[in-house]
Scaffold this motif. Structure first.
Motif, PDB file in Angstrom:
ATOM      1  N   THR A  75       0.850  -1.195   0.000  1.00 36.74           N
ATOM      2  CA  THR A  75       0.000   0.000   0.000  1.00 36.74           C
ATOM      3  C   THR A  75       0.884   1.243   0.000  1.00 36.74           C
ATOM      4  N   ASP A  76       0.585   2.205  -0.864  1.00 35.49           N
ATOM      5  CA  ASP A  76       1.324   3.464  -0.852  1.00 35.49           C
ATOM      6  C   ASP A  76       1.069   4.168   0.479  1.00 35.49           C
ATOM      7  N   LYS A  77       2.156   4.547   1.157  1.00 33.10           N
ATOM      8  CA  LYS A  77       1.989   5.126   2.485  1.00 33.10           C
ATOM      9  C   LYS A  77       3.088   6.132   2.767  1.00 33.10           C
ATOM     10  N   LEU A  78       2.750   7.074   3.631  1.00 33.22           N
ATOM     11  CA  LEU A  78       3.673   8.143   4.004  1.00 33.22           C
ATOM     12  C   LEU A  78       3.414   8.532   5.442  1.00 33.22           C
ATOM     13  N   LEU A  79       4.475   8.615   6.248  1.00 27.91           N
ATOM     14  CA  LEU A  79       4.389   9.110   7.615  1.00 27.91           C
ATOM     15  C   LEU A  79       5.227  10.375   7.724  1.00 27.91           C
ATOM     16  N   PHE A  80       4.615  11.438   8.234  1.00 30.15           N
ATOM     17  CA  PHE A  80       5.302  12.720   8.405  1.00 30.15           C
ATOM     18  C   PHE A  80       5.157  13.138   9.861  1.00 30.15           C
ATOM     19  N   GLU A  81       6.269  13.064  10.600  1.00 28.43           N
ATOM     20  CA  GLU A  81       6.266  13.444  12.015  1.00 28.43           C
ATOM     21  C   GLU A  81       6.714  14.904  12.116  1.00 28.43           C
ATOM     22  N   VAL A  82       5.859  15.760  12.666  1.00 27.36           N
ATOM     23  CA  VAL A  82       6.149  17.183  12.750  1.00 27.36           C
ATOM     24  C   VAL A  82       7.063  17.445  13.944  1.00 27.36           C
ATOM     25  N   ALA A  83       8.179  18.091  13.689  1.00 30.93           N
ATOM     26  CA  ALA A  83       9.151  18.379  14.750  1.00 30.93           C
ATOM     27  C   ALA A  83       8.513  19.227  15.844  1.00 30.93           C
ATOM     28  N   ASN A  84       8.683  18.776  17.089  1.00 35.53           N
ATOM     29  CA  ASN A  84       8.176  19.477  18.279  1.00 35.53           C
ATOM     30  C   ASN A  84       6.657  19.592  18.308  1.00 35.53           C
ATOM     31  N   GLY A  85       5.986  18.828  17.467  1.00 32.95           N
ATOM     32  CA  GLY A  85       4.535  18.914  17.399  1.00 32.95           C
ATOM     33  C   GLY A  85       3.855  18.192  18.543  1.00 32.95           C
ATOM     34  N   ASN A  86       2.691  18.724  18.954  1.00 30.19           N
ATOM     35  CA  ASN A  86       1.899  18.076  19.996  1.00 30.19           C
ATOM     36  C   ASN A  86       0.751  17.296  19.355  1.00 30.19           C
ATOM     37  N   HIS A  87      -0.230  16.902  20.163  1.00 27.16           N
ATOM     38  CA  HIS A  87      -1.293  16.026  19.666  1.00 27.16           C
ATOM     39  C   HIS A  87      -2.202  16.728  18.660  1.00 27.16           C
ATOM     40  N   VAL A 147      -1.152  19.051  16.371  1.00 25.53           N
ATOM     41  CA  VAL A 147      -0.326  19.753  15.384  1.00 25.53           C
ATOM     42  C   VAL A 147      -0.896  19.651  13.964  1.00 25.53           C
ATOM     43  N   ALA A 148      -1.705  18.624  13.697  1.00 25.78           N
ATOM     44  CA  ALA A 148      -2.259  18.452  12.353  1.00 25.78           C
ATOM     45  C   ALA A 148      -3.758  18.729  12.310  1.00 25.78           C
ATOM     46  N   ASN A 149      -4.287  19.401  13.313  1.00 23.39           N
ATOM     47  CA  ASN A 149      -5.724  19.694  13.332  1.00 23.39           C
ATOM     48  C   ASN A 149      -6.128  20.748  12.320  1.00 23.39           C
ATOM     49  N   THR A 150      -5.153  21.492  11.808  1.00 26.90           N
ATOM     50  CA  THR A 150      -5.427  22.483  10.783  1.00 26.90           C
ATOM     51  C   THR A 150      -4.383  22.349   9.678  1.00 26.90           C
ATOM     52  N   PRO A 151      -4.692  22.851   8.492  1.00 28.78           N
ATOM     53  CA  PRO A 151      -3.695  22.800   7.414  1.00 28.78           C
ATOM     54  C   PRO A 151      -2.501  23.713   7.664  1.00 28.78           C
ATOM     55  N   ASN A 152      -2.556  24.525   8.717  1.00 32.39           N
ATOM     56  CA  ASN A 152      -1.442  25.418   9.036  1.00 32.39           C
ATOM     57  C   ASN A 152      -0.367  24.746   9.877  1.00 32.39           C
ATOM     58  N   GLY A 153      -0.573  23.500  10.287  1.00 32.51           N
ATOM     59  CA  GLY A 153       0.407  22.800  11.107  1.00 32.51           C
ATOM     60  C   GLY A 153       1.748  22.687  10.414  1.00 32.51           C
ATOM     61  N   GLY A 154       2.812  22.722  11.219  1.00 37.45           N
ATOM     62  CA  GLY A 154       4.161  22.634  10.646  1.00 37.45           C
ATOM     63  C   GLY A 154       4.459  23.779   9.715  1.00 37.45           C
ATOM     64  N   ASN A 155       4.006  24.988  10.100  1.00 36.24           N
ATOM     65  CA  ASN A 155       4.188  26.183   9.260  1.00 36.24           C
ATOM     66  C   ASN A 155       3.561  26.028   7.879  1.00 36.24           C
ATOM     67  N   GLY A 156       2.446  25.306   7.835  1.00 38.51           N
ATOM     68  CA  GLY A 156       1.691  25.165   6.599  1.00 38.51           C
ATOM     69  C   GLY A 156       2.021  23.944   5.776  1.00 38.51           C
ATOM     70  N   VAL A 157       3.080  23.227   6.139  1.00 40.33           N
ATOM     71  CA  VAL A 157       3.468  22.072   5.320  1.00 40.33           C
ATOM     72  C   VAL A 157       2.470  20.924   5.477  1.00 40.33           C
ATOM     73  N   ALA A 216       9.957  18.587   9.697  1.00 47.35           N
ATOM     74  CA  ALA A 216       9.830  17.179  10.061  1.00 47.35           C
ATOM     75  C   ALA A 216      10.948  16.715  10.972  1.00 47.35           C
ATOM     76  N   SER A 217      10.593  15.911  11.969  1.00 46.69           N
ATOM     77  CA  SER A 217      11.576  15.197  12.770  1.00 46.69           C
ATOM     78  C   SER A 217      11.761  13.778  12.253  1.00 46.69           C
ATOM     79  N   LYS A 218      10.817  13.307  11.419  1.00 45.91           N
ATOM     80  CA  LYS A 218      10.933  11.972  10.824  1.00 45.91           C
ATOM     81  C   LYS A 218      10.003  11.878   9.632  1.00 45.91           C
ATOM     82  N   VAL A 219      10.476  11.254   8.568  1.00 45.70           N
ATOM     83  CA  VAL A 219       9.653  10.978   7.394  1.00 45.70           C
ATOM     84  C   VAL A 219       9.900   9.534   6.977  1.00 45.70           C
TER      85      VAL A 219
END
Length: 364
Positions: free
Chosen positions: A218-230, A232-242, A276-279
């Motif tokens: 299965t095509d898959k991608l994991l993007f861990e946002v550096a210093n992000g909390n629970h 961090v991805a609730n809006t499209p602005n998380g990770g400075n918009g990335v 990202a802290s991990k991809v």
């Protein structure tokens, strides 16, 4: 199964045919994936006549008013004890880029991931029915074969489970998902966001396990946002918009089936991203019908950090293109100069066209 993308077909067309095809990808750039996007957005609720689904509580549909149909759609559900407002910003963001989004609540704020999976599937049925409701502004404007799901926390775990339950789902965007002991054998391309400092769903106990539990086929991608909390991805602005840029590219690629977005991911958004802290990833854009080592011309080293050497015997003209088919530079190779210099360009994938061959060069 992994998709074989049509970049090579597109690439050849940009060289051999008029510039019409190139124009299809010219405006698809990282800079143009803005928040909000180019389209105006309106909403529908049950007061406007949309279906009241039994497996969820209340819904708002966000849709573009001046984009060209048919539209892909995504259903989004919040997390444990959370309300739809916790993920609400995703609705207008997706709609402003031409994707219909339905954001739902749950029958109980304490619903577990499996119930949230059923809520998402039920929400997709509501969207599907809008395509046939004769008083809906979305009548005959939806592609009912292009549905995706998303959710935050337990909703993120639920979105993965929804893909297991309903194999017609074309894509998953899991936002800091919470789901212990995951069973995730499905073929829906999945994007997982996590926060490095998430204490509610620590990545090592949830997101990382979800990635590993999803089949490698299965095509898959994991993007861990550096210093992000629970959240961090609730809006499209998380990770400075990335976060928004990656999520939109993923849906455009796999749900809308727009191959122009694949190089945005592989050559730009996922190349040493500062947010990202991990991809981790298991997907790729491959040349169509051009197996490795099928070229008469050999270039080395490839990948390269600076230049590549080319084994030509006679003077040969070459042109270098990026993955969007845009010409970067050209030159002539001859006996005294058999190198092409990529040192002034960013890391990524490039294509060298010479005589009747197209060679893929990777700069790392």
């Amino acid at each position: 199964m992994k998709q074989i993308y049509f970049i090579a077909l597109f690439f050849f067309a940009t060289i051999l045919l008029p510039s019409k095809i190139l124009a299809q990808c010219e405006d698809i750039t990282v800079e143009n994936i803005t928040n909000p996007g180019p389209y105006e957005v309106a909403t529908l609720t049950e007061a406007d006549g949309i279906r009241n689904g039994p497996d969820y509580l209340s819904a708002t549909i966000y849709y573009p008013t001046n984009a060209t149909p048919p539209f892909a759609s995504i259903a989004i559900v919040p997390g444990f004890t959370a309300l739809p407002s916790s993920v609400q910003e995703w609705g207008p963001f997706y709609a402003s880029h031409g994707i219909v989004a339905i954001i739902i609540g749950t029958n109980s704020v304490f619903d577990l991931p499996e119930a949230r999976a059923m809520a998402l599937i039920d929400a997709l049925e509501t969207v599907r029915q809008e395509n046939f409701r004769n008083t809906s502004p979305l009548e005959d404007k939806l592609d009912i074969d292009k549905f995706a799901v998303s959710g935050w926390s337990m909703g993120g775990g639920g979105s993965q489970r929804a893909a297991v339950i309903d194999s017609t789902i074309k894509g998953v965007v899991a936002l800091c998902p919470w789901l212990p002991n995951p069973s995730l054998n499905h073929e829906s391309p999945v994007l997982i966001f996590s926060g490095q400092n998430d204490s509610t769903a620590p990545p090592a106990e949830h997101a990382d396990l979800h990635y590993n539990a999803t089949p490698n086929s299965t095509d898959k991608l994991l993007f861990e946002v550096a210093n992000g909390n629970h959240s961090v991805a609730n809006t499209p602005n998380g990770g400075n918009g990335v976060v928004g840029k990656i999520a939109l590219s993923w849906l455009k690629l796999y749900v809308d089936e727009d191959d122009c977005y694949c190089p945005l991911l592989t050559d730009f958004l996922l190349v040493d991203p500062p947010a990202a802290s991990k991809v981790l990833s298991s997907f790729e854009c491959e040349l169509l019908g051009l197996p490795e080592n099928s070229f008469a011309t050999i270039v080395y080293p490839n990948p390269t950090k600076n230049s590549v050497n080319v084994n030509i015997q006679n003077p040969t003209q070459y042109t270098v293109y990026n993955t969007l088919g845009q010409k970067l530079f050209s030159g002539i190779l001859h006996q005294n100069e058999k190198q092409i210099d990529f040192s002034n360009f960013n890391k990524g994938v490039y294509y060298v066209r010479m005589e009747n061959e197209t060679l893929k060069i990777i700069r790392n």
